[in-house]
Design a protein around this motif. Structure first.
Motif, short mmCIF file in Angstrom:
data_model
loop_
_atom_site.label_atom_id
_atom_site.label_comp_id
_atom_site.label_asym_id
_atom_site.label_seq_id
_atom_site.Cartn_x
_atom_site.Cartn_y
_atom_site.Cartn_z
N CYS A 285 0.83 -1.20 0.00
CA CYS A 285 0.00 0.00 0.00
C CYS A 285 0.87 1.26 0.00
CB CYS A 285 -0.93 0.01 1.21
SG CYS A 285 -2.30 -1.19 1.11
N VAL A 286 1.96 1.22 0.76
CA VAL A 286 2.89 2.35 0.77
C VAL A 286 3.48 2.54 -0.62
CG1 VAL A 286 5.07 3.21 1.68
CG2 VAL A 286 3.42 2.13 3.22
N GLU A 287 3.91 1.44 -1.24
CA GLU A 287 4.52 1.50 -2.57
C GLU A 287 3.53 2.00 -3.62
OE1 GLU A 287 5.84 -2.46 -3.21
OE2 GLU A 287 7.36 -2.40 -1.62
N ALA A 288 2.24 1.68 -3.43
CA ALA A 288 1.23 2.06 -4.42
C ALA A 288 0.96 3.56 -4.41
CB ALA A 288 -0.07 1.30 -4.16
N GLY A 289 1.35 4.24 -3.34
CA GLY A 289 1.21 5.68 -3.28
C GLY A 289 -0.23 6.14 -3.39
N ASP A 290 -0.46 7.09 -4.31
CA ASP A 290 -1.79 7.69 -4.44
C ASP A 290 -2.81 6.76 -5.10
OD1 ASP A 290 -0.84 9.98 -3.27
OD2 ASP A 290 -0.43 11.00 -5.18
N ALA A 291 -2.41 5.59 -5.51
CA ALA A 291 -3.37 4.66 -6.13
C ALA A 291 -4.34 4.10 -5.10
CB ALA A 291 -2.63 3.51 -6.82
N VAL A 292 -3.95 4.12 -3.83
CA VAL A 292 -4.83 3.55 -2.81
C VAL A 292 -4.94 4.48 -1.61
CG1 VAL A 292 -4.25 1.17 -3.47
CG2 VAL A 292 -2.99 2.28 -1.60
N ARG A 293 -6.04 4.36 -0.89
CA ARG A 293 -6.21 4.96 0.43
C ARG A 293 -6.45 3.81 1.39
NH1 ARG A 293 -11.00 9.06 0.47
NH2 ARG A 293 -10.67 8.68 2.70
N MET A 294 -5.42 3.45 2.14
CA MET A 294 -5.56 2.35 3.09
C MET A 294 -6.18 2.91 4.37
SD MET A 294 -4.99 0.08 5.54
CE MET A 294 -3.55 0.40 6.53
N GLU A 295 -7.48 2.68 4.54
CA GLU A 295 -8.23 3.33 5.61
C GLU A 295 -8.25 2.54 6.91
OE1 GLU A 295 -12.01 4.85 4.42
OE2 GLU A 295 -11.24 5.69 2.55
N GLY A 296 -7.73 1.31 6.92
CA GLY A 296 -7.69 0.57 8.16
C GLY A 296 -7.79 -0.93 7.96
N PHE A 297 -8.42 -1.59 8.93
CA PHE A 297 -8.43 -3.05 8.96
C PHE A 297 -9.84 -3.56 9.28
CE2 PHE A 297 -4.25 -1.52 10.06
CZ PHE A 297 -3.40 -2.33 9.32
N SER A 298 -10.07 -4.82 8.95
CA SER A 298 -11.38 -5.42 9.22
C SER A 298 -11.19 -6.87 9.63
CB SER A 298 -12.28 -5.34 7.99
OG SER A 298 -11.84 -6.22 6.96
N PHE A 299 -12.24 -7.42 10.23
CA PHE A 299 -12.29 -8.85 10.52
C PHE A 299 -13.75 -9.29 10.57
CE2 PHE A 299 -12.48 -7.12 14.89
CZ PHE A 299 -13.52 -7.86 15.45
N HIS A 300 -13.94 -10.58 10.43
CA HIS A 300 -15.24 -11.18 10.73
C HIS A 300 -14.97 -12.41 11.57
CE1 HIS A 300 -19.52 -12.08 10.23
NE2 HIS A 300 -19.12 -13.33 10.24
N LEU A 301 -15.62 -12.48 12.71
CA LEU A 301 -15.38 -13.55 13.67
C LEU A 301 -16.63 -14.41 13.78
CD1 LEU A 301 -12.95 -14.26 15.50
CD2 LEU A 301 -14.06 -12.97 17.33
N SER A 302 -16.47 -15.72 13.62
CA SER A 302 -17.61 -16.62 13.79
C SER A 302 -18.06 -16.63 15.25
CB SER A 302 -17.25 -18.04 13.35
OG SER A 302 -16.91 -18.07 11.98
N GLY A 303 -19.33 -16.97 15.47
CA GLY A 303 -19.86 -17.00 16.83
C GLY A 303 -20.33 -15.63 17.27
#
Length: 456
Positions: A186-204
Motif C-alpha cells: 500500500c505504501v509502494e502504491a502511493g496515491d493509487a490507494v487509500r488504506m483506511e484501516g483493517f477489518s475482521f469477521h469472527l464466527s460466533g
C-alpha cells in the motif's frame, strides 16, 4: 389426535406488538388467498428502530462509528431503502448487490464491499463508485492496485482483512506476515490507494473475543500510521446476536429436548442450534463490546477508539432485522402418525433456511385456524414441505399446538427476516418464490401493505 400427559418442549418467541397486530388483523388470510401461496411479510419500522438503537449505543459511548447493513441477511429492497433513509450504508459482496444498492439510493461512498476473491468487474465498479473495499488476500490487493493503475480511476479505498488468530483455519483474511506485506505494498502504491484501516469477521457471538481482536486492530492502525498510511477505521463485521426467546424458555428447551420430540427420531446437536437467547443482543451486544477491555489493554474498547481517533465500522445483518418480518404458509394436508400429526404446507424449507444448515428453526410458529370450532387441547405436529424430498422438513420438532391443525389453516413463523426467509430460496419444483409484503403504518386500525419491489 389430542395428546394428554406428554410433555413436549416449546420455544415461545418474545412478544412483539407489531407482529401481533398483523397476525390479529385478519390480513394474513386475505394475503394468502390473493397471493396463492406462501409469502413473507416485512415490518420496516423494526429495522428503523434497530438502526437507531445501534447509533444510540455509539453516541452514548462517545465513539464515532458507522453502520452498514449486511445485505446478504435479507434480499428485500426495503432494507436498502431504509438503510439509506436512516443514514446507514450497505455491505455488498457482488456486482448485483452493489448495483441494487446504488439503484435504491445508497451513495457509493456508503458501500463496503466484502467477500473473498472479488472479480475484476466488482473491483472496478467499487473503485468507480468510491466504495470501501475489504481486501481479503495479497493477490486481491495486487489486482485492485492494477485496476486503479490501468484506469484512469480514482484511488481505491480499502481495508485490509485480518485472519482471526483464534480461527486460524478460516478461509478469510490475511495472517500477520501477509498483513505486513500488504501494508508495504500500500505504501509502494502511493496515491493509487487509500488504506483506511483493517477489518475482521469472527464466527460466533461471544463479546470478549471481538473486543480482543478489535483492540489488536486499533494497535495495527497505529503501526500503519507510522508507515504513512491513513489507517483510521476498523470494521468488526457482524456477529451481534439476536434474542428470539427469554432465558428460562431457552435453557428449559435445551434441557428437555431429545430425539423422541422430533419426527422420525431426528436428532440435532445442541451446538448446531443458533443461540436463540442471548443476554446481550443487538444494540445491547454493541454496548457490551464497547465497555469490554481488550486483552492486553487497560482501557475499554470505547476508550481505545476515542484516544486513537479510530472510527468503528460494523456490518450487522440479522441484528438489524430483529422482529422485522415473518413467514406465512398454508397447510395443504394433514396425516396422523403415532400420536402426532404430520402437516404439509404450500412451500419448502428453502424459505426457512436453518434446515439447510443441518439445524432447526426452533421458535414456535403460530397456528391461525380457519374454523374457530377447531378442537382445543394439545395437538403435536411436525411440518413438512410440498416437495418430493424426505428431508424437506420445515420443522422436525413435534410442536404442541393448542388447537387441532387442519388443511387450510395458516402457519406463521415469527421473526424470520434475518437470514431465514430468503437466504436459500429457489424455485425448486418450479414453485414460485414467496413474494414479500411490506407492512406500513402498523399503528393504523388496519395494516396497510404493498409488495416489495425485489422479487428474486
Amino acid at each position: 389426535m389430542a395428546v394428554s400427559g406428554q410433555a413436549l418442549p416449546t420455544l415461545p418467541v418474545l412478544p412483539d406488538p407489531a407482529t401481533d397486530a398483523v397476525v390479529g388483523s385478519g390480513l394474513l388470510e386475505e394475503l394468502s388467498y390473493a397471493l396463492g401461496g406462501p409469502f413473507h411479510f416485512l415490518l420496516p419500522d423494526a429495522f428503523d428502530t434497530n438502526l437507531r438503537s445501534m447509533r444510540s449505543a455509539l453516541e452514548e459511548a462517545g465513539v464515532e462509528g458507522f453502520v452498514y447493513f449486511a445485505k446478504k441477511a435479507g434480499k428485500a429492497a426495503v432494507w436498502v431503502e431504509r438503510s439509506e433513509a436512516g443514514g446507514a450504508g450497505v455491505d455488498v459482496a457482488s456486482v448485483g448487490e452493489l448495483r441494487e444498492a446504488l439503484g435504491h439510493g445508497v451513495r457509493g461512498e456508503n458501500l463496503v464491499v466484502t467477500g473473498p476473491a472479488k472479480s475484476g468487474a466488482l473491483l472496478r465498479l467499487a473503485v468507480q463508485q468510491g466504495a470501501l473495499i475489504a481486501v481479503d488476500a495479497l493477490d486481491e490487493l495486487d489486482a485492485l492496485i492494477e485496476t486503479v493503475l490501468t484506469g484512469p480511476l480514482r484511488p481505491a479505498r480499502l481495508l485490509l482483512r485480518c485472519l482471526p488468530p483464534a480461527q486460524p483455519h478460516s478461509r478469510f483474511g490475511m495472517n500477520d506476515a501477509e498483513l505486513a506485506t500488504a501494508m508495504d505494498r500500500c505504501v509502494e502504491a502511493g496515491d493509487a490507494v487509500r488504506m483506511e484501516g483493517f477489518s475482521f469477521h469472527l464466527s460466533g457471538y461471544a463479546i470478549q473475543p471481538r473486543a480482543d481482536l478489535a483492540g489488536q486492530l486499533v494497535d495495527l492502525c497505529l503501526k500503519a500510521r507510522v508507515l504513512g498510511l491513513e489507517a483510521g477505521r476498523i470494521s468488526i463485521g457482524g456477529g451481534l446476536a439476536v434474542s428470539y426467546t427469554d432465558a428460562d424458555s431457552w435453557h428449559t428447551f435445551l434441557a428437555e429436548q431429545n430425539n423422541s420430540h422430533y419426527h422420525a427420531g431426528k436428532s440435532f446437536s445442541t451446538g448446531d442450534f443458533y443461540p436463540y437467547h442471548s443476554p446481550a443482543a443487538g444494540a445491547g451486544a454493541l454496548r457490551a463490546l464497547l465497555i469490554a477491555h481488550p486483552e492486553g489493554h487497560r482501557q475499554s474498547l470505547a476508550e481505545l477508539l476515542r484516544d486513537s481517533g479510530v472510527v468503528l465500522l460494523m456490518e450487522p445483518g440479522r441484528a438489524l432485522l430483529d422482529q422485522a418480518g415473518a413467514t406465512v404458509f398454508r397447510i395443504q394436508g394433514v396425516k396422523d402418525r403415532n400420536g402426532y400429526q404430520l402437516l404439509t404446507v404450500d412451500g419448502t424449507s428453502l424459505s426457512l433456511s436453518e434446515q439447510w444448515f443441518n439445524s432447526e428453526y426452533l421458535p414456535d410458529p403460530y397456528l391461525l385456524s380457519r374454523n374457530r370450532d377447531a378442537p382445543v387441547g394439545t395437538y403435536p405436529a411436525a411440518v413438512g414441505a410440498a416437495t418430493c424430498l424426505e428431508s424437506d422438513m420445515l420443522t422436525w420438532r413435534k410442536i404442541p399446538f393448542p388447537r387441532r391443525p387442519r388443511a387450510g389453516d395458516l402457519l406463521v413463523y415469527p421473526n424470520t427476516a434475518g437470514y431465514q426467509m430468503d437466504s436459500n430460496e429457489s424455485p425448486f419444483h418450479d414453485l414460485a418464490l414467496p413474494p414479500k409484503v411490506v407492512i406500513d403504518h402498523t399503528e393504523r386500525p388496519r395494516p396497510r401493505w404493498r409488495l416489495d419491489r425485489h422479487f428474486t
